[in-house]
Motif scaffolding. Sequence first.
Motif, PDB file in Angstrom:
ATOM      1  N   LEU A 145       6.191 -31.302 -99.942  1.00 17.91           N
ATOM      2  CA  LEU A 145       5.093 -30.347-100.058  1.00 17.91           C
ATOM      3  C   LEU A 145       5.392 -29.118 -99.202  1.00 17.91           C
ATOM      4  CD1 LEU A 145       2.294 -29.598-101.127  1.00 17.91           C
ATOM      5  CD2 LEU A 145       1.301 -30.810 -99.162  1.00 17.91           C
ATOM      6  N   GLY A 146       5.561 -27.981 -99.865  1.00 17.38           N
ATOM      7  CA  GLY A 146       5.783 -26.721 -99.170  1.00 17.38           C
ATOM      8  C   GLY A 146       4.466 -26.112 -98.728  1.00 17.38           C
ATOM      9  N   THR A 147       4.450 -25.539 -97.537  1.00 18.60           N
ATOM     10  CA  THR A 147       3.192 -25.077 -96.944  1.00 18.60           C
ATOM     11  C   THR A 147       3.240 -23.616 -96.519  1.00 18.60           C
ATOM     12  OG1 THR A 147       3.833 -25.728 -94.702  1.00 18.60           O
ATOM     13  CG2 THR A 147       2.809 -27.426 -96.077  1.00 18.60           C
ATOM     14  N   LEU A 207       6.495 -33.122 -95.466  1.00 20.67           N
ATOM     15  CA  LEU A 207       5.895 -31.790 -95.314  1.00 20.67           C
ATOM     16  C   LEU A 207       6.923 -30.821 -94.770  1.00 20.67           C
ATOM     17  CD1 LEU A 207       2.433 -32.613 -93.641  1.00 20.67           C
ATOM     18  CD2 LEU A 207       2.960 -32.382 -96.086  1.00 20.67           C
ATOM     19  N   ASP A 208       6.966 -29.626 -95.345  1.00 21.18           N
ATOM     20  CA  ASP A 208       7.896 -28.589 -94.892  1.00 21.18           C
ATOM     21  C   ASP A 208       7.120 -27.333 -94.510  1.00 21.18           C
ATOM     22  OD1 ASP A 208      10.863 -27.574 -94.839  1.00 21.18           O
ATOM     23  OD2 ASP A 208       9.722 -26.015 -95.853  1.00 21.18           O
ATOM     24  N   THR A 209       7.373 -26.852 -93.308  1.00 21.90           N
ATOM     25  CA  THR A 209       6.738 -25.632 -92.846  1.00 21.90           C
ATOM     26  C   THR A 209       7.750 -24.815 -92.058  1.00 21.90           C
ATOM     27  OG1 THR A 209       4.824 -24.735 -91.660  1.00 21.90           O
ATOM     28  CG2 THR A 209       5.805 -26.745 -90.756  1.00 21.90           C
ATOM     29  N   ALA A 210       7.286 -23.795 -91.350  1.00 22.65           N
ATOM     30  CA  ALA A 210       8.168 -22.957 -90.526  1.00 22.65           C
ATOM     31  C   ALA A 210       7.318 -22.202 -89.526  1.00 22.65           C
ATOM     32  CB  ALA A 210       8.963 -21.977 -91.384  1.00 22.65           C
ATOM     33  N   LYS A 211       7.908 -21.955 -88.376  1.00 25.21           N
ATOM     34  CA  LYS A 211       7.208 -21.207 -87.337  1.00 25.21           C
ATOM     35  C   LYS A 211       6.806 -19.814 -87.831  1.00 25.21           C
ATOM     36  CE  LYS A 211       7.952 -19.324 -82.660  1.00 25.21           C
ATOM     37  NZ  LYS A 211       8.042 -17.907 -83.093  1.00 25.21           N
ATOM     38  N   VAL A 212       7.618 -19.229 -88.693  1.00 23.73           N
ATOM     39  CA  VAL A 212       7.393 -17.849 -89.123  1.00 23.73           C
ATOM     40  C   VAL A 212       6.370 -17.729 -90.253  1.00 23.73           C
ATOM     41  CG1 VAL A 212       9.175 -17.741 -90.915  1.00 23.73           C
ATOM     42  CG2 VAL A 212       8.669 -15.695 -89.551  1.00 23.73           C
ATOM     43  N   TYR A 213       5.985 -18.844 -90.871  1.00 28.32           N
ATOM     44  CA  TYR A 213       5.092 -18.759 -92.025  1.00 28.32           C
ATOM     45  C   TYR A 213       3.748 -18.133 -91.638  1.00 28.32           C
ATOM     46  CZ  TYR A 213       8.211 -21.597 -94.945  1.00 28.32           C
ATOM     47  OH  TYR A 213       9.275 -22.078 -95.668  1.00 28.32           O
ATOM     48  N   SER A 214       3.375 -17.130 -92.382  1.00 26.93           N
ATOM     49  CA  SER A 214       2.160 -16.311 -92.269  1.00 26.93           C
ATOM     50  C   SER A 214       2.336 -15.141 -91.308  1.00 26.93           C
ATOM     51  CB  SER A 214       0.921 -17.121 -91.843  1.00 26.93           C
ATOM     52  OG  SER A 214       0.818 -17.214 -90.437  1.00 26.93           O
ATOM     53  N   ASP A 215       3.481 -15.040 -90.626  1.00 26.76           N
ATOM     54  CA  ASP A 215       3.642 -13.972 -89.642  1.00 26.76           C
ATOM     55  C   ASP A 215       3.750 -12.595 -90.280  1.00 26.76           C
ATOM     56  OD1 ASP A 215       3.585 -15.975 -87.824  1.00 26.76           O
ATOM     57  OD2 ASP A 215       5.569 -15.605 -86.951  1.00 26.76           O
ATOM     58  N   LYS A 245       0.082 -24.420 -87.386  1.00 26.30           N
ATOM     59  CA  LYS A 245      -1.145 -24.758 -86.653  1.00 26.30           C
ATOM     60  C   LYS A 245      -2.113 -25.565 -87.516  1.00 26.30           C
ATOM     61  CE  LYS A 245      -0.793 -20.811 -83.512  1.00 26.30           C
ATOM     62  NZ  LYS A 245      -1.309 -19.472 -83.153  1.00 26.30           N
ATOM     63  N   LEU A 246      -2.210 -25.207 -88.810  1.00 25.95           N
ATOM     64  CA  LEU A 246      -3.086 -25.967 -89.703  1.00 25.95           C
ATOM     65  C   LEU A 246      -2.584 -27.401 -89.871  1.00 25.95           C
ATOM     66  CD1 LEU A 246      -4.058 -23.503 -92.577  1.00 25.95           C
ATOM     67  CD2 LEU A 246      -5.558 -24.556 -90.898  1.00 25.95           C
ATOM     68  N   ILE A 247      -1.282 -27.551 -90.010  1.00 26.59           N
ATOM     69  CA  ILE A 247      -0.721 -28.897 -90.134  1.00 26.59           C
ATOM     70  C   ILE A 247      -0.976 -29.692 -88.859  1.00 26.59           C
ATOM     71  CG2 ILE A 247       1.433 -30.211 -90.357  1.00 26.59           C
ATOM     72  CD1 ILE A 247       2.430 -27.934 -92.195  1.00 26.59           C
ATOM     73  N   GLY A 248      -0.821 -29.051 -87.703  1.00 24.42           N
ATOM     74  CA  GLY A 248      -1.109 -29.724 -86.436  1.00 24.42           C
ATOM     75  C   GLY A 248      -2.550 -30.189 -86.349  1.00 24.42           C
ATOM     76  N   ILE A 272      11.186 -28.736-102.862  1.00 21.60           N
ATOM     77  CA  ILE A 272       9.963 -28.304-102.185  1.00 21.60           C
ATOM     78  C   ILE A 272       9.058 -27.655-103.220  1.00 21.60           C
ATOM     79  CG2 ILE A 272       8.994 -26.778-100.432  1.00 21.60           C
ATOM     80  CD1 ILE A 272      11.707 -26.950 -98.982  1.00 21.60           C
ATOM     81  N   SER A 273       7.832 -28.124-103.300  1.00 24.54           N
ATOM     82  CA  SER A 273       6.859 -27.568-104.238  1.00 24.54           C
ATOM     83  C   SER A 273       5.707 -26.966-103.448  1.00 24.54           C
ATOM     84  CB  SER A 273       6.340 -28.662-105.185  1.00 24.54           C
ATOM     85  OG  SER A 273       5.448 -28.119-106.133  1.00 24.54           O
TER      86      SER A 273
END
Length: 323
Positions: free
Chosen positions: A18-20, A47-55, A66-69, A291-292
């Motif tokens: 699941l891509g986030t 689950l796949d995320t990244a520190k830079v996502y939404s920056d 943060k949402l995943i946390g 990743i979807s």
Amino acid sequence: MRNRNIPGTELTPSVICLGTSNFGETVSKETSFELMDRFLDRGGNFLDTAKVYSDWLPGELSRSEKLIGQWLKSRNNRNRIVLATKGAHPELETMHIPRLSREEIIYDVEQSLRHLQTDFIDLYWLHRDDPQRPVEDIIDTMNALVQQGKIRYFGCSNWKAVRIEAANHYAASRGVQGFAASQTKWSLASYSPGNDPTTVTMDENELTYHEGTGLPAIPYNSQASGFFSGRYKSEMLLKPSPENEKVWKLCNDKNLRMLKCVESIAQQLELTMTQISLGYLLAHPFPVFPISGCKNISQLEDSCAAGDVLLDHQVFAELKSIH
């Protein structure tokens, strides 16, 4: 949904990841939580995320992590999740300046642990490469983080095969961990050169490397921004319009021919186009975990169902002959 081991690790994630990247951006907190809950219910755990996502948006940084946390804490289910995140991404304003020093990697790992409200990350991706930096320094840094218990395994995102090979050769010579998997841009689409030279697309050379080594691939953009999701029929893509603006750049002869092929196979097999396009990636002879990036429950259900699709050799060969 099926699970599959990542060779050389103790990780056995769901074959659909699941891509986030849209969490906290176009996907609200409430919908993000609902998607992750349903994904877990459907047998998903990757689950796949990244520190830079939404920056790239003004305001709060690292919203996806943060949402995943917050979700992990509220559900108390960390032990059920294969959690992957990415760091060492260049600053968005200066993409030409790499951030892959030991200090930058460690800083990003610490930040992600804090955002995700966890003591460890199962699979940590180096989000971009710096071809000028020796792979020895990078591998030594990542193994120090493994020894500290902050990450369990690590992979590379947007690295070319020649650099992966050099890194894993060094790791093998030292008897330490190397890259467990690679994350590249890969779908049934053929892509034109993009504006970001730091990204890597699965081409013939990269694919040959994966086939020869068995290195797992975790493709992002696995449905080509929805081009093969069933949202777009071939008759909708004859000329540019507001409805196809997002994928118009993909509307070359080869991709349109592929789209018609996917439409036809989906009808014959009574599957959705998403299930065909993700099933094609899953049918390769090395481990693949697409990743979807789902934005609603309907998309999630469709992608999860693809995790049980097993395309036969004839269908796989037909798609590969065009691709």
